[in-house]
Design a protein around this motif. Structure first.
Motif, PDB file in Angstrom:
ATOM      1  N   SER A  44      -7.329   4.931   4.306  1.00  0.00           N
ATOM      2  CA  SER A  44      -7.983   3.753   4.889  1.00  0.00           C
ATOM      3  C   SER A  44      -8.411   3.967   6.334  1.00  0.00           C
ATOM      4  O   SER A  44      -9.188   3.178   6.873  1.00  0.00           O
ATOM      5  N   GLU A 101      -2.771   5.628   0.340  1.00  0.00           N
ATOM      6  CA  GLU A 101      -3.769   4.585   0.571  1.00  0.00           C
ATOM      7  C   GLU A 101      -3.901   4.273   2.057  1.00  0.00           C
ATOM      8  O   GLU A 101      -5.005   4.056   2.569  1.00  0.00           O
ATOM      9  N   SER A 130       0.828  -1.205   0.000  1.00  0.00           N
ATOM     10  CA  SER A 130       0.000   0.000   0.000  1.00  0.00           C
ATOM     11  C   SER A 130       0.863   1.256   0.000  1.00  0.00           C
ATOM     12  O   SER A 130       1.918   1.304   0.633  1.00  0.00           O
TER      13      SER A 130
END
Length: 248
Positions: free
Chosen positions: A109, A105, A101
């Protein structure tokens, strides 16, 4: 005319019910937050997670800290009632996903429910679905992951899952002062606390060595140090001491 009056009366009866439902939800949430505040300030993180699991309908919870320095995935299990073998099997999957990731990201999240399936070769408790939900929470400079298992065919509430993510951060924040106090008071390092957690889970030195990726002799040295610092003579006494002082 009668029909219109009937509809008006029905409408007037429905409005208070809607207001009552909203009031009940707020009252229920207030009660939830009060319960969480009580147990979190006492340092009972497992009790906090059990309450949150009950609120969202989860059968199993696992709260772990991410390794933000070397980005090796999960670094330390804070509290869990997942089967040990399932935690061990899932760890490599989480580490691989996390390392792939991007930083953007990872930031996006936070507080967003993410759903994944457990590996096909993972053994799942009877009646539990193979889908799990993970929620990333940031508390200061610490990033944590809350992973939840549910009964098969359980209908999830995205709204409640987001609430649980926020409340997890709230619980961790409340318990942080207590945790730091405990660390200083009992002078246990993070590695020693990790070993203490896993021996409380009934794991052998060989199993803990496999989990933490260090030698069996090093694990035994940590455990010996724990028993010396806590003035205990056996692992069972060390576990009892840890439970009494909310260290596991």
């Amino acid at each position: 005319m009668d029909a219109e009056l009937s509809e008006d009366k029905a409408g007037s009866r429905r409005a208070p019910l809607v207001a009552a439902d909203a009031s009940d939800r707020l009252s229920s949430r207030d009660q939830l937050i009060r319960r969480l505040a009580t147990v979190s300030q006492a340092g009972h993180m497992s009790a906090s997670l059990a309450i949150l699991g009950e609120y969202v309908g989860a059968s199993h919870y696992l709260l772990a800290r991410y390794d933000l320095v070397q980005e090796h995935g999960l670094d330390f299990v804070v509290s869990s009632n997942w089967p040990f073998d399932l935690v061990r099997r899932l760890e490599s999957e989480i580490a691989a996903t996390y390392s792939r990731s991007t930083e953007l990201e990872k930031c996006l999240s936070v507080l967003q429910p993410k759903f994944d399936l457990l590996p096909d070769d993972a053994t799942v408790p009877a009646g539990i679905g193979r889908q799990y939900c993970s929620l990333t929470v940031s508390v200061g400079r610490t990033r944590l992951s809350l992973m939840l298992l549910f009964d098969e065919n359980f209908v999830l509430s995205p709204e409640r899952l987001r609430e649980v993510a926020l409340l997890t951060g709230y619980c961790v924040s409340l318990s942080t002062g207590t945790s730091h106090k405990s660390d200083r008071e009992f002078d246990l390092t993070e590695r020693e606390l990790e070993c203490l957690f896993w021996i409380a889970e009934g794991k052998t030195s060989d199993e803990i060595a496999t989990i933490l990726g260090i030698s069996r002799n090093t694990i035994n040295n940590y455990i010996t140090s724990v028993m010396r610092k806590t003035a205990t003579k056996t692992r069972s006494e060390a576990i009892a001491y840890a439970v009494r002082n909310n260290l596991v």
